[in-house]
Design a protein around this motif. Sequence first.
Motif, short mmCIF file in Angstrom:
data_model
loop_
_atom_site.label_atom_id
_atom_site.label_comp_id
_atom_site.label_asym_id
_atom_site.label_seq_id
_atom_site.Cartn_x
_atom_site.Cartn_y
_atom_site.Cartn_z
N PHE A 1 1.10 -1.60 0.33
CA PHE A 1 0.24 0.08 0.23
C PHE A 1 1.15 1.02 0.11
O PHE A 1 0.38 2.30 -0.84
CB PHE A 1 -0.99 -0.25 1.34
N ARG B 1 0.90 6.94 -6.66
CA ARG B 1 -0.04 8.30 -6.65
C ARG B 1 0.63 9.31 -6.18
O ARG B 1 0.04 10.28 -7.75
CB ARG B 1 -1.53 7.59 -5.50
N HIS B 2 1.26 9.79 -5.86
CA HIS B 2 1.42 11.08 -5.23
C HIS B 2 2.64 11.14 -5.47
O HIS B 2 3.19 12.72 -5.83
CB HIS B 2 1.50 11.39 -3.22
N PHE C 1 1.98 2.32 -3.37
CA PHE C 1 0.68 2.87 -4.26
C PHE C 1 0.48 4.05 -3.90
O PHE C 1 0.52 4.77 -4.55
CB PHE C 1 -0.51 2.32 -3.35
N GLN C 2 0.72 4.23 -3.14
CA GLN C 2 1.26 5.73 -2.54
C GLN C 2 2.41 6.05 -3.57
O GLN C 2 2.04 7.56 -3.42
CB GLN C 2 0.96 6.70 -1.26
N ILE D 1 -6.24 -3.09 -3.93
CA ILE D 1 -6.24 -1.93 -3.60
C ILE D 1 -7.67 -1.40 -4.47
O ILE D 1 -7.65 -1.04 -5.60
CB ILE D 1 -5.32 -0.96 -3.26
N ALA E 1 -8.35 3.79 -2.74
CA ALA E 1 -7.61 3.85 -2.17
C ALA E 1 -8.06 3.09 -1.11
O ALA E 1 -7.19 3.48 0.73
CB ALA E 1 -7.42 5.75 -1.64
N ARG F 1 -7.04 6.60 -10.00
CA ARG F 1 -7.42 5.99 -8.98
C ARG F 1 -8.15 5.72 -7.88
O ARG F 1 -7.99 5.12 -6.98
CB ARG F 1 -6.53 7.78 -8.04
N SER F 2 -9.57 5.87 -9.14
CA SER F 2 -10.21 4.77 -7.75
C SER F 2 -10.74 3.95 -8.84
O SER F 2 -11.63 3.20 -8.05
CB SER F 2 -11.43 6.11 -8.50
#
Length: 289
Positions: free
Chosen positions: A135, A142-143, A138-139, A172, A175, A153-154
């Motif tokens: 996870f 994403r960022h 993943f962040q 995931i 989020a 992202r959804s």
Amino acid sequence: ILGFDVRSNRYTIGDEARLTGLHGKGQTAVFNFKPAFGAGDKEFSKDKEYWFQYQLKENTDFRDVRNAYIETFSAKEAAVRFLQTLLTDIQMPETIIVGEPGIREPAWRKNFRRNVREVFSELGLGQPDFFPEPFAVFQYYRHVAKILSVAERSETILIIDIGGGTTGITVIALAGIVCDQSIRIAGDEFTADIMEALRRYHSLLIGERTAEQIKIQIGASMKDLENPPDDIPVNGRDLVTGIPKQIYVSYQEIAEALDKSIFKIEEAILKALEQTPPELAADIYRRGI
């Protein structure tokens, strides 16, 4: 991973530390302090518990302490130096996410969180958020890396994080974590597989560093690649004659050596997919892994 390079007189972290430690000539010391985060409070702060040893002159025997400098420190000091080195290379983030190892005992995970918070507090940082390692990946996508678009992202995403000791598989959606699997098969097991394959099929004894280099250069999970890497020379000790020997190894041999371990990871992925609701599986089918 924290390293210190005598030639540049500076600390190194992450991949740079690992690779310079692998390819250096004894002048780079490398220390993986992550397992120490699960130690109790006294063990984590205990002075002179760990050490760096590196040569002051090139081409000297690493065991010759006359030409070596030994630096002792605690696991806590190593963690502080790691973050100090990291924060000199990046802009201070608003939020820090810590990836938490998956397969650990409750007591270890409790110690891990306490020790991480203690290090962050000593450096004057805000308290971090703890998530499973995939996870946290993943962040990052994403960022930081900006790989995922706003629409993506959804969607439901399946992330596989193959580390050194464990592999984490996380689904995931929106989020949030739908399901999470961890197994004790990862990079270290791959390295051991390569060492065993060369010993069994070529009667060649190689070290962990050499196996790691092979894995990085020609590691593969399939025997048929569109752009295959060239065969590479590997030096080791002949188990029959006892003298040094050089052979050439192909990526197909490495793919065969890794097959059993990769199959176990595939099984863990299937278990994660079995726990995923059918309506979310369509996103994974469309996006891939």
